[in-house]
Write an enzyme that holds these catalytic residues in place. Structure first.
Site, mmCIF file in Angstrom:
data_model
loop_
_atom_site.group_PDB
_atom_site.id
_atom_site.type_symbol
_atom_site.label_atom_id
_atom_site.label_comp_id
_atom_site.label_asym_id
_atom_site.label_seq_id
_atom_site.Cartn_x
_atom_site.Cartn_y
_atom_site.Cartn_z
ATOM 1 N N ALA A 1 -1.557 -4.434 1.240
ATOM 2 C CA ALA A 1 -2.533 -3.389 1.552
ATOM 3 C C ALA A 1 -1.844 -2.035 1.369
ATOM 4 O O ALA A 1 -0.623 -1.940 1.379
ATOM 5 C CB ALA A 1 -3.024 -3.557 2.974
ATOM 6 N N GLU B 1 -4.273 -12.266 1.314
ATOM 7 C CA GLU B 1 -5.531 -12.495 2.035
ATOM 8 C C GLU B 1 -6.720 -12.422 1.085
ATOM 9 O O GLU B 1 -7.661 -13.204 1.178
ATOM 10 C CB GLU B 1 -5.678 -11.494 3.182
ATOM 11 C CG GLU B 1 -4.713 -11.808 4.314
ATOM 12 C CD GLU B 1 -4.708 -10.764 5.416
ATOM 13 O OE1 GLU B 1 -4.535 -9.581 5.097
ATOM 14 O OE2 GLU B 1 -4.891 -11.147 6.592
ATOM 15 N N GLY C 1 -2.130 -8.213 2.361
ATOM 16 C CA GLY C 1 -3.564 -8.115 2.070
ATOM 17 C C GLY C 1 -3.910 -8.695 0.714
ATOM 18 O O GLY C 1 -5.030 -9.179 0.510
ATOM 19 N N GLU D 1 3.934 -9.021 6.699
ATOM 20 C CA GLU D 1 3.489 -8.079 7.732
ATOM 21 C C GLU D 1 4.473 -7.965 8.892
ATOM 22 O O GLU D 1 4.670 -6.890 9.452
ATOM 23 C CB GLU D 1 2.112 -8.495 8.283
ATOM 24 C CG GLU D 1 0.944 -8.128 7.389
ATOM 25 C CD GLU D 1 0.645 -9.184 6.325
ATOM 26 O OE1 GLU D 1 1.516 -10.056 6.087
ATOM 27 O OE2 GLU D 1 -0.441 -9.121 5.731
#
Lengths: 256, 258
Positions: B66, B112, B109, B132
């Site tokens: 992300a 994901e 992300g 993360e």
């Protein structure tokens, strides 16, 4: 930029020379870092289409510099130093040639075994030296050696640790070309430049899937070949090869 | 199509293709990208010419994570009010098959997002992971939940705690991806597979997808009740009549998605 090795590129070949001749090019942690960095550069540079690893002076590489590593965890020396070098050689989708100019002992032999080709000087030799100091062959040695010479011979060489002169290494299948001392430089150069003018992408695919074949069954390998052939079929070098064949001329490959 | 800036889309031979397109930042996913992605998927969902969707990045990165810059100053309340994951939730409502074609980095992300795809094809050189923990946080868009459902509690905890990258081979071993293909061919193989799906009965594809996702969450009993209703439902379709007639007449069925 490097202190323990030299790196130069000539006619699409990257020349990496281990350069601690007074120590028979023994590995230090600095040399691990520099060799890894040189391999990464060679991998990244598009104009490099073959890599030669050789040694300065009379040795190829005498393995770990024992004066250097006493207080370290040997496992970590491998994980952080040698293993990334071996992985870089194997994962590089370009031909890597060990030009074994002199003795290749211990991890020096492992380094040569991990390469795709071994050009070996008549005066060179290999030694599985680990056992003489109560250690086990490392840096991929136990992986590559049985694949090169067969299980039984690998056991013999690794356990007895006897010197393997170039001639014998040749008989065992460790050697791509045995090279006379007087024509050493010329023959290594010719071989490397031959490789660097071949269809590099196809060589890379061959290397990738030969390596993968060791942990695959026939059906998987058949599928790998199908994928590889699709990829190779899309290359400019394939088109050039076919065109040259039709036009009855020599192909000029660009490695793409 | 629309004026997307973070993605590139096209429709070809019945397949809607979306390419994440922020190469300078290794396709880091920002909010705009998720908005555009959802818009593209919803357009494809409503487009009868699109039978299946392929989502990909580039050779270096599917998406490396992300966009950290965008969220580093957020606090719990700004995140709650922003409710950014509502768009992620809507990705799960797309009923057409979505195949992810992953090369290079697929982290955080990005991973994901890949897990939002129904099937995953990965390059031999693809790397997956949830790093993360190294930033003092954890996955927030379904990573912990979906990874656990796929690989089981023990292995999921190990990967999430360490935050180390997973090779394509490991991902295949744990059932996180469907296939490993040569890096040169990830997209073309995914498209080829999507075209195979495009030949299948569309309503069957749709209800199978729905039922399989329910099977993941439901008890066996509830899952089977759900399956049964959808099985019955297909008997009100023209394609069921055509499919069974073709079978009896020993010819290829022609499905219309009705």
């Amino acid at each position: 930029m490097f202190e323990t090795i030299t790196y130069e590129t000539r006619r699409n070949v990257a020349w990496i020379t281990l350069n601690r001749p007074d120590k028979l090019n023994a590995f230090t942690s600095q040399m691990h870092k520099e060799l890894l960095s040189a391999l990464k550069t060679a991998n990244k540079e598009e104009e490099v289409r073959a890599v030669v690893i050789t040694g300065a002076g009379r040795a190829f590489c005498s393995g770990q510099d024992l004066g250097n590593a006493e207080s370290l965890d040997y496992g970590d020396v491998l994980r952080n130093g040698y293993n990334p070098v071996i992985q870089a050689i194997v994962s590089m989708e370009k031909p890597v040639i060990a030009a074994v100019n002199g003795v290749a002992a211990g991890a020096g032999a492992s380094l040569a075994f991990a390469c795709d080709f071994r050009l070996v000087s008549e005066k060179a030799s290999f030694i599985e030296a680990f056992i003489h100091v109560g250690l086990v062959p490392d840096s991929g040695n136990l992986y590559f050696l049985p694949r090169l010479v067969g299980h039984a011979k690998a056991m013999e060489l690794a356990v007895l640790g006897e010197k393997i002169p170039a001639e014998e290494a040749n008989r065992l299948g460790l050697v791509t070309r045995l090279v006379k001392e007087e024509s050493w430089v010329e023959e290594v150069e010719t071989f490397a430049e031959k490789l660097s003018s071949m269809p590099t992408k196809a060589i890379g695919l061959i290397k990738r899937y030969l390596n993968k074949s060791w942990d695959a069954d026939l059906n998987e390998v058949l599928e790998y070949e199908a994928l590889a052939q699709t990829a190779a079929g899309n290359t400019a070098d394939h088109k050039e090869g076919v065109a040259a064949f039709m036009e009855k001329r020599k192909p000029v490959f660009i490695g793409k | 199509m629309s004026n997307f800036t973070t993605i590139v889309t096209k429709v070809e031979d019945g397949i809607g293709l979306v390419e994440l397109n922020r190469p300078k930042v290794l396709n880091a996913i920002n909010r705009q990208m998720v908005t555009e992605l959802l818009a593209a998927f919803e357009q494809f969902e409503g487009d009868d010419n699109v039978k299946a969707i392929v989502l990909t990045g580039n050779e270096r990165a599917f998406a490396a994570g992300a966009d950290i810059d965008e969220m580093k100053d957020d606090d719990a309340i700004t995140l709650e009010l922003l409710n950014q994951f509502k768009e992620w939730d809507r990705l799960a409502l797309i009923k057409k098959p979505i195949i992810g074609a992953v090369s290079g980095y697929c982290f955080g992300g990005g991973f994901e997002l890949a897990l939002c795809c129904d099937l995953l094809f990965a390059s031999e050189k693809a790397q997956f992971g949830f790093p993360e923990i190294k930033l003092g946080v954890m996955p927030g868009a379904g990573g912990t939940v979906k990874l656990t459902k796929l690989m089981g509690q023990k292995k999921a905890l190990e990967w999430l705690w360490l935050g180390e990258p997973m090779t394509a081979k490991e991902a295949l071993h744990y059932g996180v991806i469907n296939r490993i293909v040569a890096p040169e061919l990830v997209v073309s193989e995914a498209v080829k597979f999507a075209k195979t799906l495009a030949q299948k009965a569309p309503l069957s594809l749709r209800l199978i997808k729905e039922t399989v996702y329910k099977a993941v969450d439901y008890s066996v009993y509830e899952g089977m009740q759900y399956e049964r209703k959808n099985f019955y439902l297909l008997f009100s379709s023209e394609d069921q009549k055509e499919g069974m007639r073709a079978f009896v007449e020993k010819r290829r069925a022609k499905f219309k998605g009705k």
